[in-house]
Write a protein that holds these residues in place. Structure first.
Motif, mmCIF file in Angstrom:
data_model
loop_
_atom_site.group_PDB
_atom_site.id
_atom_site.type_symbol
_atom_site.label_atom_id
_atom_site.label_comp_id
_atom_site.label_asym_id
_atom_site.label_seq_id
_atom_site.Cartn_x
_atom_site.Cartn_y
_atom_site.Cartn_z
ATOM 1 N N GLU A 251 -89.524 -108.557 4.716
ATOM 2 C CA GLU A 251 -88.550 -108.533 5.805
ATOM 3 C C GLU A 251 -89.214 -108.551 7.179
ATOM 4 O O GLU A 251 -88.675 -109.102 8.135
ATOM 5 C CB GLU A 251 -87.660 -107.294 5.684
ATOM 6 C CG GLU A 251 -86.693 -107.310 4.512
ATOM 7 C CD GLU A 251 -85.486 -108.200 4.747
ATOM 8 O OE1 GLU A 251 -85.364 -108.758 5.867
ATOM 9 O OE2 GLU A 251 -84.681 -108.344 3.821
ATOM 10 N N LYS A 252 -90.393 -107.950 7.288
ATOM 11 C CA LYS A 252 -91.054 -107.830 8.586
ATOM 12 C C LYS A 252 -91.920 -109.036 8.943
ATOM 13 O O LYS A 252 -92.413 -109.135 10.058
ATOM 14 C CB LYS A 252 -91.920 -106.568 8.603
ATOM 15 C CG LYS A 252 -91.123 -105.273 8.644
ATOM 16 C CD LYS A 252 -92.053 -104.078 8.765
ATOM 17 C CE LYS A 252 -91.273 -102.775 8.901
ATOM 18 N NZ LYS A 252 -92.182 -101.612 9.045
ATOM 19 N N SER A 253 -92.127 -109.935 7.999
ATOM 20 C CA SER A 253 -93.024 -111.056 8.249
ATOM 21 C C SER A 253 -92.349 -112.156 9.060
ATOM 22 O O SER A 253 -91.129 -112.189 9.212
ATOM 23 C CB SER A 253 -93.527 -111.624 6.917
ATOM 24 O OG SER A 253 -92.455 -112.158 6.167
ATOM 25 N N GLN B 164 -92.193 -105.420 3.481
ATOM 26 C CA GLN B 164 -93.203 -106.302 4.056
ATOM 27 C C GLN B 164 -92.655 -107.713 4.248
ATOM 28 O O GLN B 164 -92.908 -108.357 5.269
ATOM 29 C CB GLN B 164 -94.417 -106.334 3.124
ATOM 30 C CG GLN B 164 -95.594 -107.142 3.641
ATOM 31 C CD GLN B 164 -96.757 -107.085 2.681
ATOM 32 O OE1 GLN B 164 -96.581 -107.193 1.469
ATOM 33 N NE2 GLN B 164 -97.955 -106.902 3.214
ATOM 34 N N SER C 158 -82.801 -112.599 13.541
ATOM 35 C CA SER C 158 -83.691 -111.458 13.393
ATOM 36 C C SER C 158 -83.231 -110.346 14.320
ATOM 37 O O SER C 158 -82.675 -110.586 15.375
ATOM 38 C CB SER C 158 -85.135 -111.873 13.734
ATOM 39 O OG SER C 158 -85.200 -112.392 15.040
ATOM 40 N N ALA D 245 -87.896 -105.788 15.331
ATOM 41 C CA ALA D 245 -88.586 -106.082 14.082
ATOM 42 C C ALA D 245 -90.006 -106.513 14.384
ATOM 43 O O ALA D 245 -90.257 -107.262 15.306
ATOM 44 C CB ALA D 245 -87.857 -107.193 13.340
ATOM 45 N N SER D 246 -90.957 -106.035 13.600
ATOM 46 C CA SER D 246 -92.349 -106.432 13.818
ATOM 47 C C SER D 246 -93.052 -106.530 12.485
ATOM 48 O O SER D 246 -92.783 -105.792 11.559
ATOM 49 C CB SER D 246 -93.068 -105.419 14.706
ATOM 50 O OG SER D 246 -93.095 -104.156 14.101
ATOM 51 N N GLY D 247 -93.968 -107.492 12.386
ATOM 52 C CA GLY D 247 -94.693 -107.688 11.147
ATOM 53 C C GLY D 247 -95.963 -106.870 11.103
ATOM 54 O O GLY D 247 -96.157 -105.939 11.860
ATOM 55 N N THR D 248 -96.865 -107.262 10.198
ATOM 56 C CA THR D 248 -98.101 -106.513 10.002
ATOM 57 C C THR D 248 -99.312 -107.361 10.325
ATOM 58 O O THR D 248 -100.404 -107.060 9.896
ATOM 59 C CB THR D 248 -98.175 -106.024 8.540
ATOM 60 O OG1 THR D 248 -98.111 -107.170 7.674
ATOM 61 C CG2 THR D 248 -97.043 -105.082 8.221
#
Length: 320
Positions: free
Chosen positions: A88-90, A86, A29, A33-36
């Motif tokens: 990719e960020k999870s 979305q 990773s 990078a950060s998810g939602t």
């Protein structure tokens, strides 16, 4: 922030050992990078049965997003650019390879850290509908792409429980701070699925007949588990058109086996089922493949709809 606390150099492969099956793959990773998920373990699920597992096992520790909207037929789902971002960020994706080809491709091309393929957590078999030795167009494509394996495993509570165990182990590895809660939640879900299995075994043990007709060949695992025979109008594709030969064959089957009901589902048109039922003097009813929950569903979650399916089958098959 999501649960990406440590960066991985290179490429790592994690293995789920539940039932000796299943695999998780982890890719490198990138920094920043950060998810939602708002600080929770951020999980993207491909469609309702996967989202249900993630929510029940993850509980308050996960943020779950489904790529398939309520009421949307999942098989030929197209992935939007926003959903790709979305994904990719999870922190993790939970999907069932072989059901939604476009999601399979998006997951394979993504750099998401944890990829959980539910199909690898249990055993898949071949189910479908052949007429005079020839599969329908969609079934032939399915055979070519996926070896003829039927992906509708969640309709068998026993196989669904196997998948749940694998998902629980995946969450434990991906978010070890909450591993104890994931184990507890998984055990509770597996127990409830075991109770559902007993309900089906008891409810379908003594019936007048064992054959049921449905528009969509989604119930092969359920039929096999409880000693029934599924006769599907459209094969593995719920929206394909049956041939005249198939319709005639089903009319003869209904007469020979004492079939009373043609089942249809909530996410696709009931026109074919009602036409066949009218011509063969049969009734119609809903048998829900649980690919999505809508306001037309006979329940608000997996267990309620599965119980409604059992009630419908018992009535159609003349359960004592």
């Amino acid at each position: 922030m999501n649960v990406r606390r440590r960066l991985i150099s290179g490429s790592t492969v994690l293995t789920v050992t539940a039932l000796g099956l299943g695999a998780l793959s982890a890719c490198s990773s990138s920094a920043g990078a950060s998810g939602t998920g708002g600080g929770k373990y951020d999980v993207v699920a491909s469609f309702y049965p996967m989202a249900f597992l993630a929510e029940r096992i993850g509980g308050s520790h996960v943020h779950v997003t489904s790529l398939t909207r309520p009421g949307q037929e999942p098989h030929e789902l197209e992935i939007s650019a926003q959903q790709t971002v979305q994904l990719e960020k999870s922190d993790a994706v939970l999907y069932l390879k072989g059901l939604q080809p476009n999601i399979d491709k998006a997951v394979a091309q993504s750099g998401i850290r944890t990829k959980v393929d539910a199909a690898s957590l249990t055993t898949l078999e071949e189910h479908g509908t052949d007429v005079d030795g020839h599969a329908g167009e969609h079934d032939a494509h399915h055979d070519e792409e996926h070896g003829g394996k039927d992906p509708h495993v969640w309709l068998d509570p026993v196989r669904y429980a196997q998948i749940a165990e694998g998902v629980g182990k995946a969450f434990e590895k991906g978010d070890p701070d909450h591993a104890a809660d994931y184990r507890t939640n998984t055990a509770a879900l597996v127990k409830q699925l075991g109770e559902l299995n007993i309900q089906y075994e008891t409810g379908l043990k003594d019936t007048r007949n064992k054959v049921f007709i449905t528009t969509h060949a989604a119930f092969g695992y359920l039929a096999e588990r409880y000693g029934l025979t599924q006769e599907a109008i459209n094969g593995l594709d719920p929206e394909s058109e049956p041939s005249a030969a198939r319709v005639k064959d089903l009319q003869e089957t209904a007469k020979a086996d004492g079939v009373t009901t043609v089942f249809y589902e909530t996410l696709v048109s009931d026109k074919t089922a009602k036409t066949l039922a009218k011509d063969a003097h049969l009734r119609t009813d809903v048998l829900d493949p649980l690919e999505g929950i809508t306001d037309r569903s006979r329940g608000t979650d997996y267990f309620q709809v599965m119980e409604a399916n059992l009630k419908a089958l018992r009535e159609a098959l003349g359960a004592k």
